[in-house]
Design a protein around this motif. Structure first.
Motif, PDB file in Angstrom:
ATOM      1  N   HIS A  90       0.832  -1.202   0.000  1.00 46.22           N
ATOM      2  CA  HIS A  90       0.000   0.000   0.000  1.00 46.22           C
ATOM      3  C   HIS A  90       0.868   1.256   0.000  1.00 46.22           C
ATOM      4  CE1 HIS A  90      -3.609   2.365   0.655  1.00 46.22           C
ATOM      5  NE2 HIS A  90      -2.939   3.054   1.567  1.00 46.22           N
ATOM      6  N   LYS A  91       1.909   1.258   0.819  1.00 51.25           N
ATOM      7  CA  LYS A  91       2.798   2.423   0.882  1.00 51.25           C
ATOM      8  C   LYS A  91       3.525   2.619  -0.447  1.00 51.25           C
ATOM      9  CE  LYS A  91       6.515   4.505   3.618  1.00 51.25           C
ATOM     10  NZ  LYS A  91       7.416   4.364   4.785  1.00 51.25           N
ATOM     11  N   ALA A  92       3.846   1.510  -1.116  1.00 45.74           N
ATOM     12  CA  ALA A  92       4.566   1.596  -2.389  1.00 45.74           C
ATOM     13  C   ALA A  92       3.782   2.401  -3.410  1.00 45.74           C
ATOM     14  CB  ALA A  92       4.850   0.194  -2.920  1.00 45.74           C
ATOM     15  N   PHE A  93       2.487   2.222  -3.446  1.00 50.54           N
ATOM     16  CA  PHE A  93       1.689   2.927  -4.438  1.00 50.54           C
ATOM     17  C   PHE A  93       1.437   4.376  -4.045  1.00 50.54           C
ATOM     18  CE2 PHE A  93       0.941  -1.491  -5.557  1.00 50.54           C
ATOM     19  CZ  PHE A  93       1.232  -1.422  -6.910  1.00 50.54           C
ATOM     20  N   ASP A  94       1.674   4.705  -2.767  1.00 45.10           N
ATOM     21  CA  ASP A  94       1.688   6.119  -2.383  1.00 45.10           C
ATOM     22  C   ASP A  94       2.873   6.833  -3.033  1.00 45.10           C
ATOM     23  OD1 ASP A  94      -0.575   5.966  -0.836  1.00 45.10           O
ATOM     24  OD2 ASP A  94       0.493   5.629   1.045  1.00 45.10           O
ATOM     25  N   TYR A  95       3.891   6.065  -3.391  1.00 46.63           N
ATOM     26  CA  TYR A  95       5.058   6.612  -4.082  1.00 46.63           C
ATOM     27  C   TYR A  95       4.911   6.495  -5.598  1.00 46.63           C
ATOM     28  CZ  TYR A  95       7.779   7.170   0.211  1.00 46.63           C
ATOM     29  OH  TYR A  95       8.245   7.592   1.446  1.00 46.63           O
ATOM     30  N   GLU A  96       3.683   6.236  -6.053  1.00 46.00           N
ATOM     31  CA  GLU A  96       3.347   6.145  -7.476  1.00 46.00           C
ATOM     32  C   GLU A  96       4.164   5.073  -8.186  1.00 46.00           C
ATOM     33  OE1 GLU A  96       3.756  10.115  -8.973  1.00 46.00           O
ATOM     34  OE2 GLU A  96       1.878  10.767  -8.066  1.00 46.00           O
ATOM     35  N   ALA A  97       4.354   3.947  -7.518  1.00 52.06           N
ATOM     36  CA  ALA A  97       5.072   2.829  -8.121  1.00 52.06           C
ATOM     37  C   ALA A  97       4.271   2.248  -9.275  1.00 52.06           C
ATOM     38  CB  ALA A  97       5.328   1.741  -7.076  1.00 52.06           C
ATOM     39  N   ILE A  98       4.980   1.801 -10.304  1.00 48.09           N
ATOM     40  CA  ILE A  98       4.344   1.135 -11.436  1.00 48.09           C
ATOM     41  C   ILE A  98       3.807  -0.218 -11.015  1.00 48.09           C
ATOM     42  CG2 ILE A  98       4.705   0.190 -13.748  1.00 48.09           C
ATOM     43  CD1 ILE A  98       4.865   3.192 -13.628  1.00 48.09           C
ATOM     44  N   ASP A  99       4.595  -0.931 -10.192  1.00 42.23           N
ATOM     45  CA  ASP A  99       4.200  -2.268  -9.768  1.00 42.23           C
ATOM     46  C   ASP A  99       4.937  -2.632  -8.493  1.00 42.23           C
ATOM     47  OD1 ASP A  99       2.932  -4.740  -9.796  1.00 42.23           O
ATOM     48  OD2 ASP A  99       3.384  -5.134 -11.898  1.00 42.23           O
ATOM     49  N   TYR A 100       4.515  -3.747  -7.877  1.00 45.81           N
ATOM     50  CA  TYR A 100       5.081  -4.223  -6.621  1.00 45.81           C
ATOM     51  C   TYR A 100       5.222  -5.737  -6.771  1.00 45.81           C
ATOM     52  CZ  TYR A 100       5.551  -4.679  -1.500  1.00 45.81           C
ATOM     53  OH  TYR A 100       5.999  -4.935  -0.221  1.00 45.81           O
ATOM     54  N   ILE A 101       6.450  -6.194  -6.987  1.00 41.40           N
ATOM     55  CA  ILE A 101       6.701  -7.610  -7.245  1.00 41.40           C
ATOM     56  C   ILE A 101       7.219  -8.289  -5.990  1.00 41.40           C
ATOM     57  CG2 ILE A 101       7.838  -9.274  -8.749  1.00 41.40           C
ATOM     58  CD1 ILE A 101       8.388  -7.087 -10.725  1.00 41.40           C
ATOM     59  N   HIS A 102       6.632  -9.445  -5.700  1.00 42.83           N
ATOM     60  CA  HIS A 102       7.042 -10.196  -4.517  1.00 42.83           C
ATOM     61  C   HIS A 102       8.084 -11.238  -4.909  1.00 42.83           C
ATOM     62  CE1 HIS A 102       6.345 -13.082  -1.059  1.00 42.83           C
ATOM     63  NE2 HIS A 102       6.548 -11.935  -0.453  1.00 42.83           N
ATOM     64  N   LYS A 103       9.168 -11.296  -4.155  1.00 46.06           N
ATOM     65  CA  LYS A 103      10.213 -12.295  -4.394  1.00 46.06           C
ATOM     66  C   LYS A 103       9.725 -13.688  -3.976  1.00 46.06           C
ATOM     67  CE  LYS A 103      13.858  -8.941  -3.217  1.00 46.06           C
ATOM     68  NZ  LYS A 103      14.952  -8.643  -2.263  1.00 46.06           N
ATOM     69  N   PRO A 104      10.209 -14.735  -4.619  1.00 49.81           N
ATOM     70  CA  PRO A 104      11.110 -14.778  -5.774  1.00 49.81           C
ATOM     71  C   PRO A 104      10.379 -14.347  -7.048  1.00 49.81           C
ATOM     72  CG  PRO A 104      10.394 -16.989  -5.229  1.00 49.81           C
ATOM     73  CD  PRO A 104       9.848 -16.097  -4.152  1.00 49.81           C
ATOM     74  N   VAL A 105      11.080 -13.666  -7.928  1.00 51.70           N
ATOM     75  CA  VAL A 105      10.474 -13.081  -9.119  1.00 51.70           C
ATOM     76  C   VAL A 105      10.506 -14.077 -10.275  1.00 51.70           C
ATOM     77  CG1 VAL A 105      10.563 -11.164 -10.748  1.00 51.70           C
ATOM     78  CG2 VAL A 105      11.268 -10.814  -8.367  1.00 51.70           C
ATOM     79  N   THR A 106       9.338 -14.382 -10.825  1.00 45.08           N
ATOM     80  CA  THR A 106       9.273 -15.248 -11.997  1.00 45.08           C
ATOM     81  C   THR A 106       9.398 -14.404 -13.263  1.00 45.08           C
ATOM     82  OG1 THR A 106       6.863 -15.088 -12.234  1.00 45.08           O
ATOM     83  CG2 THR A 106       7.723 -16.810 -10.766  1.00 45.08           C
ATOM     84  N   ARG A 107       9.770 -15.036 -14.356  1.00 45.74           N
ATOM     85  CA  ARG A 107       9.914 -14.314 -15.619  1.00 45.74           C
ATOM     86  C   ARG A 107       8.587 -13.710 -16.066  1.00 45.74           C
ATOM     87  NH1 ARG A 107      13.875 -14.020 -19.285  1.00 45.74           N
ATOM     88  NH2 ARG A 107      15.033 -15.643 -18.149  1.00 45.74           N
ATOM     89  N   ASP A 108       7.504 -14.472 -15.948  1.00 45.79           N
ATOM     90  CA  ASP A 108       6.192 -13.972 -16.372  1.00 45.79           C
ATOM     91  C   ASP A 108       5.793 -12.741 -15.569  1.00 45.79           C
ATOM     92  OD1 ASP A 108       5.915 -15.871 -18.309  1.00 45.79           O
ATOM     93  OD2 ASP A 108       4.562 -17.163 -17.162  1.00 45.79           O
ATOM     94  N   ARG A 109       6.008 -12.794 -14.245  1.00 44.46           N
ATOM     95  CA  ARG A 109       5.634 -11.659 -13.393  1.00 44.46           C
ATOM     96  C   ARG A 109       6.507 -10.447 -13.708  1.00 44.46           C
ATOM     97  NH1 ARG A 109       3.789  -8.038 -11.752  1.00 44.46           N
ATOM     98  NH2 ARG A 109       2.930  -7.486  -9.692  1.00 44.46           N
ATOM     99  N   PHE A 110       7.779 -10.690 -13.947  1.00 46.83           N
ATOM    100  CA  PHE A 110       8.691  -9.610 -14.308  1.00 46.83           C
ATOM    101  C   PHE A 110       8.258  -8.952 -15.614  1.00 46.83           C
ATOM    102  CE2 PHE A 110      12.297  -8.107 -16.773  1.00 46.83           C
ATOM    103  CZ  PHE A 110      12.931  -7.257 -15.883  1.00 46.83           C
ATOM    104  N   ASN A 111       7.938  -9.768 -16.607  1.00 43.79           N
ATOM    105  CA  ASN A 111       7.556  -9.230 -17.917  1.00 43.79           C
ATOM    106  C   ASN A 111       6.267  -8.417 -17.847  1.00 43.79           C
ATOM    107  OD1 ASN A 111       9.786 -10.284 -19.203  1.00 43.79           O
ATOM    108  ND2 ASN A 111       8.758 -12.145 -19.860  1.00 43.79           N
ATOM    109  N   LYS A 112       5.335  -8.828 -16.991  1.00 44.01           N
ATOM    110  CA  LYS A 112       4.096  -8.061 -16.834  1.00 44.01           C
ATOM    111  C   LYS A 112       4.389  -6.684 -16.236  1.00 44.01           C
ATOM    112  CE  LYS A 112       0.895 -11.961 -16.337  1.00 44.01           C
ATOM    113  NZ  LYS A 112       0.011 -12.709 -15.409  1.00 44.01           N
TER     114      LYS A 112
END
Length: 235
Positions: A90-112
Motif C-alpha cells: 500500500h505504501k509503495a503505491f503512495d510513491y506512485e510505483a508502477i508495480d510491486y513484485i514479490h520475491k522470488p520473481v518469476t519471468r512472467d511476473r517480471f515481464n508483466k
C-alpha cells in the motif's frame, strides 16, 4: 516509439537477487541495464550520472530503505518495487510505483511489470499525445486520482463500482456509470452497453455484436449499433 529501450537500475542488498534481476533485464528486448547497487546511498550518487528511466528497487536495505531513497530523489524515474515482504504494498503505491513484485520473481511476473513501465514511458514520451491534455478526477482509495482521457480505453460497470482501464493499468472506484456518462458526454466517449463506456478513438474494429480495443472484445448492445456507427462516421 516501437524500439523504445528503457535504461534500468537494480537496487538490492542481496547479491543473488541482483543477479536474478540483471538476467531478466538483459533478456528483455526493451530494457537496458545501466547500473546495479547494493544500497540506497550508492544508488543516490550513481543515479546522478546514469540518466535512468526505470528503477527496480528493494524496500528493506541497510541504513536507508527504498522509501528513504525515493524521499531524497528530486527527479524520480519510473519505480517497480521488488521485495520479499507484502506489507509495504500500500505504501509503495503512495510513491506512485508502477508495480510491486514479490520475491522470488518469476519471468512472467517480471515481464508483466516491465510491460506496464514500458507502456507508461511511451505514453509520457509520445509527442503525438502531448496536445491531448483532457482529464477528469476520480476518487480512488480516498484520494483524487487524475485520469488523462487520451489514455483511457474504456469504463466497465461492476455492481456498485466502476472499473477504469487505461493504457498502463486498471483500477476500481465506488461510483455509478451514469455519473461518468454525464461527465464524458461532451468528450469522445460513448456508452455502447449497459456495462461499458468506450473511448471512440481507441476502437480498432467492430461488428453488430462487439467492438475491439487493443485486442479486447467489448459487447455492443443492439440498440446502440446505429448510435455507434453514426458516432464513428462523424469522428
Amino acid at each position: 516509439m516501437e524500439d523504445v529501450k528503457l535504461k534500468c537500475v537494480v537496487v538490492d542488498d542481496s547479491g543473488l537477487q541482483r543477479l536474478s534481476m540483471v538476467k531478466l533485464i538483459k533478456d528483455h528486448p526493451n530494457l537496458q541495464l545501466v547500473g546495479e547497487f547494493s544500497n540506497a546511498i550508492e544508488t543516490k550518487n550513481g543515479l546522478l550520472d546514469l540518466g535512468v528511466d526505470l528503477l527496480f528497487l528493494d524496500v528493506e536495505m541497510p541504513i536507508l530503505s527504498g522509501f528513504d531513497l525515493l524521499d531524497d530523489l528530486r527527479n524520480k524515474p519510473l519505480i517497480i518495487f521488488v521485495t520479499g515482504k507484502t506489507q509495504y504494498a500500500h505504501k509503495a503505491f503512495d510513491y506512485e510505483a508502477i508495480d510491486y513484485i514479490h520475491k522470488p520473481v518469476t519471468r512472467d511476473r517480471f515481464n508483466k511489470a516491465a510491460a506496464k513501465a514500458i507502456g507508461l514511458y511511451k505514453l509520457q514520451n509520445d509527442k503525438s499525445s502531448v496536445e491531448d491534455d483532457r482529464f477528469i478526477f476520480v476518487k480512488s482509495n480516498l484520494k483524487k486520482r487524475k485520469v488523462m482521457l487520451g489514455s483511457l480505453k474504456y469504463i466497465e460497470a461492476l455492481g456498485d463500482y466502476v472499473k477504469f482501464v487505461t493504457n498502463t493499468d486498471s483500477f476500481v472506484v465506488l461510483a455509478t456509470m451514469k455519473s461518468f456518462e454525464k461527465e464524458l458526454e461532451d468528450e469522445n466517449y460513448l456508452r455502447i452497453h449497459k456495462s461499458y463506456i468506450v473511448n471512440l478513438d481507441r476502437i480498432q474494429r467492430y461488428n453488430s455484436r462487439e467492438v475491439e480495443i487493443d485486442g479486447e472484445k467489448i459487447p455492443l448492445s443492439r440498440h446502440k449499433k446505429t448510435l455507434l456507427a453514426d458516432a464513428l462516421s462523424s469522428n
